[in-house]
Design a protein around this motif. Structure first.
Motif, PDB file in Angstrom:
ATOM      1  N   LEU A  25      20.276  37.770   3.234  1.00 57.55           N
ATOM      2  CA  LEU A  25      18.730  37.724   2.478  1.00 57.55           C
ATOM      3  C   LEU A  25      17.868  37.800   3.868  1.00 57.55           C
ATOM      4  CD1 LEU A  25      19.236  35.779  -1.057  1.00 57.55           C
ATOM      5  CD2 LEU A  25      18.532  38.650  -0.714  1.00 57.55           C
ATOM      6  N   LYS A  26      16.425  38.306   3.772  1.00 56.66           N
ATOM      7  CA  LYS A  26      15.118  37.885   5.201  1.00 56.66           C
ATOM      8  C   LYS A  26      14.517  36.826   4.309  1.00 56.66           C
ATOM      9  CE  LYS A  26      14.398  42.407   5.859  1.00 56.66           C
ATOM     10  NZ  LYS A  26      15.222  42.942   4.228  1.00 56.66           N
ATOM     11  N   PRO A  27      13.971  37.028   5.444  1.00 60.27           N
ATOM     12  CA  PRO A  27      12.114  35.692   5.251  1.00 60.27           C
ATOM     13  C   PRO A  27      11.214  36.871   4.464  1.00 60.27           C
ATOM     14  CG  PRO A  27      13.501  35.573   6.926  1.00 60.27           C
ATOM     15  CD  PRO A  27      13.351  36.129   6.763  1.00 60.27           C
ATOM     16  N   THR A  28      11.509  37.126   4.023  1.00 59.29           N
ATOM     17  CA  THR A  28      10.259  38.587   3.340  1.00 59.29           C
ATOM     18  C   THR A  28      10.999  39.120   1.823  1.00 59.29           C
ATOM     19  OG1 THR A  28      11.383  40.302   4.742  1.00 59.29           O
ATOM     20  CG2 THR A  28       9.158  39.469   5.127  1.00 59.29           C
ATOM     21  N   ASP A  29      12.156  38.600   1.455  1.00 54.13           N
ATOM     22  CA  ASP A  29      12.745  38.972   0.505  1.00 54.13           C
ATOM     23  C   ASP A  29      12.384  36.980  -0.151  1.00 54.13           C
ATOM     24  OD1 ASP A  29      13.974  41.338   1.219  1.00 54.13           O
ATOM     25  OD2 ASP A  29      15.654  39.974   1.435  1.00 54.13           O
ATOM     26  N   THR A  30      12.433  37.939  -2.105  1.00 47.83           N
ATOM     27  CA  THR A  30      11.920  36.938  -3.086  1.00 47.83           C
ATOM     28  C   THR A  30      12.957  37.718  -4.069  1.00 47.83           C
ATOM     29  OG1 THR A  30       9.840  36.744  -2.722  1.00 47.83           O
ATOM     30  CG2 THR A  30      10.837  36.549  -4.803  1.00 47.83           C
ATOM     31  N   VAL A  31      13.829  36.438  -4.295  1.00 49.76           N
ATOM     32  CA  VAL A  31      14.942  36.398  -4.873  1.00 49.76           C
ATOM     33  C   VAL A  31      14.378  35.294  -6.251  1.00 49.76           C
ATOM     34  CG1 VAL A  31      17.268  35.404  -5.886  1.00 49.76           C
ATOM     35  CG2 VAL A  31      16.529  35.965  -3.566  1.00 49.76           C
ATOM     36  N   MET A  32      14.257  36.344  -7.761  1.00 49.47           N
ATOM     37  CA  MET A  32      14.132  35.569  -8.675  1.00 49.47           C
ATOM     38  C   MET A  32      15.080  35.380  -9.693  1.00 49.47           C
ATOM     39  SD  MET A  32      10.886  37.113 -10.950  1.00 49.47           S
ATOM     40  CE  MET A  32      10.576  36.648 -13.183  1.00 49.47           C
ATOM     41  N   LEU A  33      15.085  34.400 -10.363  1.00 48.99           N
ATOM     42  CA  LEU A  33      15.772  33.631 -11.012  1.00 48.99           C
ATOM     43  C   LEU A  33      15.356  33.001 -12.272  1.00 48.99           C
ATOM     44  CD1 LEU A  33      18.395  31.923 -10.974  1.00 48.99           C
ATOM     45  CD2 LEU A  33      17.257  30.260 -10.252  1.00 48.99           C
ATOM     46  N   GLU A  41      20.936  28.103   1.911  1.00 46.84           N
ATOM     47  CA  GLU A  41      21.859  29.052   2.385  1.00 46.84           C
ATOM     48  C   GLU A  41      21.690  30.369   2.587  1.00 46.84           C
ATOM     49  OE1 GLU A  41      25.938  28.822   0.954  1.00 46.84           O
ATOM     50  OE2 GLU A  41      25.502  26.708   0.228  1.00 46.84           O
ATOM     51  N   SER A  42      20.513  30.454   1.942  1.00 43.32           N
ATOM     52  CA  SER A  42      19.425  32.111   2.237  1.00 43.32           C
ATOM     53  C   SER A  42      18.147  30.936   2.463  1.00 43.32           C
ATOM     54  CB  SER A  42      19.274  32.718   1.117  1.00 43.32           C
ATOM     55  OG  SER A  42      17.994  32.767   1.001  1.00 43.32           O
ATOM     56  N   LYS A  43      17.254  32.723   3.705  1.00 45.37           N
ATOM     57  CA  LYS A  43      16.189  32.001   3.840  1.00 45.37           C
ATOM     58  C   LYS A  43      14.780  32.804   3.063  1.00 45.37           C
ATOM     59  CE  LYS A  43      16.567  31.938   9.116  1.00 45.37           C
ATOM     60  NZ  LYS A  43      18.100  32.359   8.991  1.00 45.37           N
ATOM     61  N   ALA A  44      15.195  33.528   1.972  1.00 46.99           N
ATOM     62  CA  ALA A  44      14.976  34.178   0.825  1.00 46.99           C
ATOM     63  C   ALA A  44      13.608  32.995   0.591  1.00 46.99           C
ATOM     64  CB  ALA A  44      15.534  34.422   0.546  1.00 46.99           C
ATOM     65  N   ARG A  45      12.407  33.610  -0.609  1.00 48.45           N
ATOM     66  CA  ARG A  45      11.721  33.404  -1.073  1.00 48.45           C
ATOM     67  C   ARG A  45      12.118  33.118  -2.659  1.00 48.45           C
ATOM     68  NH1 ARG A  45       6.488  31.576  -0.679  1.00 48.45           N
ATOM     69  NH2 ARG A  45       5.914  32.111  -2.638  1.00 48.45           N
ATOM     70  N   VAL A  46      12.156  32.199  -3.823  1.00 48.55           N
ATOM     71  CA  VAL A  46      12.676  31.953  -4.822  1.00 48.55           C
ATOM     72  C   VAL A  46      11.329  32.474  -5.873  1.00 48.55           C
ATOM     73  CG1 VAL A  46      14.560  31.114  -6.408  1.00 48.55           C
ATOM     74  CG2 VAL A  46      14.815  30.883  -3.794  1.00 48.55           C
ATOM     75  N   VAL A  67       9.235  28.516  -2.555  1.00 44.64           N
ATOM     76  CA  VAL A  67       9.924  28.298  -3.741  1.00 44.64           C
ATOM     77  C   VAL A  67       8.495  28.131  -4.807  1.00 44.64           C
ATOM     78  CG1 VAL A  67      10.182  25.783  -4.229  1.00 44.64           C
ATOM     79  CG2 VAL A  67      11.665  27.645  -5.946  1.00 44.64           C
ATOM     80  N   ILE A  68       8.544  29.226  -5.730  1.00 45.80           N
ATOM     81  CA  ILE A  68       7.128  29.537  -6.488  1.00 45.80           C
ATOM     82  C   ILE A  68       7.946  29.305  -8.208  1.00 45.80           C
ATOM     83  CG2 ILE A  68       6.839  32.010  -6.712  1.00 45.80           C
ATOM     84  CD1 ILE A  68       4.191  31.201  -6.796  1.00 45.80           C
ATOM     85  N   LEU A  69       6.910  28.063  -9.018  1.00 45.43           N
ATOM     86  CA  LEU A  69       7.790  27.969 -10.418  1.00 45.43           C
ATOM     87  C   LEU A  69       6.895  29.174 -11.779  1.00 45.43           C
ATOM     88  CD1 LEU A  69       9.251  26.338 -12.566  1.00 45.43           C
ATOM     89  CD2 LEU A  69       8.397  24.568 -12.096  1.00 45.43           C
ATOM     90  N   GLY A  70       7.209  29.868 -12.874  1.00 45.52           N
ATOM     91  CA  GLY A  70       6.475  29.317 -13.624  1.00 45.52           C
ATOM     92  C   GLY A  70       6.752  29.549 -14.643  1.00 45.52           C
TER      93      GLY A  70
END
Ligand code: SF4
Length: 312
Positions: A86-94, A121-126, A149-152
């Motif tokens: 995963l790249k720093p420009t990726d965002t994983v939605m959980l 273990e990744s550089k992605a945003r969450v 990280v960003i929370l909603g």
């Protein structure tokens, strides 16, 4: 009933959530969420996967109606090489299909374990989206990684109609509890986004409702606010209508029944877009508003500047 499932998939690319500008990737901790929101569209997504629920005649709708949840406790352990890719420009939605802090996911600490792996273990945003205030148990981790990280927490009703939300979302946290979690995260300087979804007719679609809901989230300085009409797919609207009538919310039940017609659903969506535009402008949040609509925009005559048309 909580069903344990074992899947092979972990993090998946999501063009749908990319189009929504929410994320590039998705991570889900199961296939059916135990919060039991009556409008949930996940059973409709699973309708062809009859092998998942043999005990319910192969029907995800029957499983969901019976209060079943299906969770995969192996999810965090199976997160491996894809994390490093995963790249720093990726965002994983959980998460996108289920909720990583639903009661059955909490039993296995899946939200925290997945979040910790993603962040360490990744550089992605969450991007975390949940309807459960238990996510505040992760405040230490959220604060440590506040840059990524960003929370909603979905706000689905104004506080003045919180009792209606309890009927529609029987095992999710109350609206007050969700606001409490947002407040705690904001105090810990964790970035917040707004999610008004679904904007149910008679609950979260009128100017007064939307003014109140936007006033509720504005103090948390949301980076953006997504809003969405309720999805008409599957039996969700009928289930909402029946439960609301049983709980004596007759007028709201009738409003839900009304938009089950295709033409009426289009009209409700157009009205909602207009009301959201006005309400957001009124509190100075219009530039942050993104309205997600599963249509192509053909024939829409109003101000569509905040709309993301998801079809076409
Ligand atoms: S929290 Fe989301 S995934 Fe869970 S039941 Fe409600 S709508 Fe469905």
């Amino acid at each position: 009933m909580v069903k344990i499932v074992a899947r092979k998939c972990t993090i998946t690319r999501s063009q749908e959530f990319e189009k929504k500008t929410l994320a590039t990737h998705a991570l889900n901790v199961g296939v059916l969420c135990g919060h039991g929101c009556l409008y949930c569209s996940t059973p409709a997504i699973l309708r062809t996967q009859s092998k998942l629920f043999p005990e319910y005649d192969g029907s995800a709708f029957k499983a969901f109606a019976a209060g079943a949840a299906a969770v995969d406790p192996t999810t965090p352990d199976r997160l491996g090489p894809e994390l490093a890719a995963l790249k720093p420009t990726d965002t994983v939605m959980l998460s996108t299909l289920t909720d990583a802090w639903s009661p059955e996911a909490q039993e296995f600490d899946l939200g925290r374990r997945c979040l910790e792996k993603l962040l360490r273990e990744s550089k992605a945003r969450v991007r975390i989206l949940t309807k459960n205030a238990a996510v505040v148990n992760e405040l230490d981790l959220l604060a440590e990684f506040r840059e990524r990280v960003i929370l909603g927490l979905s706000i689905t009703a104004p506080l003045s109609k919180a009792k209606v939300a309890e009927v529609l979302e029987p095992r999710a946290s109350s609206i007050q509890e969700r606001l409490g979690a947002l407040q705690a995260a904001h105090e810990a300087k964790v970035p917040i986004f707004g999610m008004l979804c679904p904007c149910m007719p008679g609950v979260a679609d009128r100017p007064d409702d939307l003014d109140e809901m936007l006033d509720m989230i504005k103090p948390f300085a949301p980076e953006a606010i997504w809003a969405e009409p309720v999805n008409a797919r599957g039996p969700g609207l009928r289930l909402c209508q029946e439960a609301l009538a049983d709980a004596d919310f007759i007028a709201i039940a009738n409003e839900v029944r009304f938009i089950r017609g295709q033409r009426e659903h289009l009209d409700y969506t157009a009205r909602l877009i207009g009301n959201l535009n006005v309400a957001a402008a009124g509190v100075g949040l219009k530039s942050l508003l993104k309205i997600l609509v599963y249509q192509d925009g053909e024939g829409f005559r109003g101000d569509g500047s905040s709309v993301i048309w998801l079809k076409g």
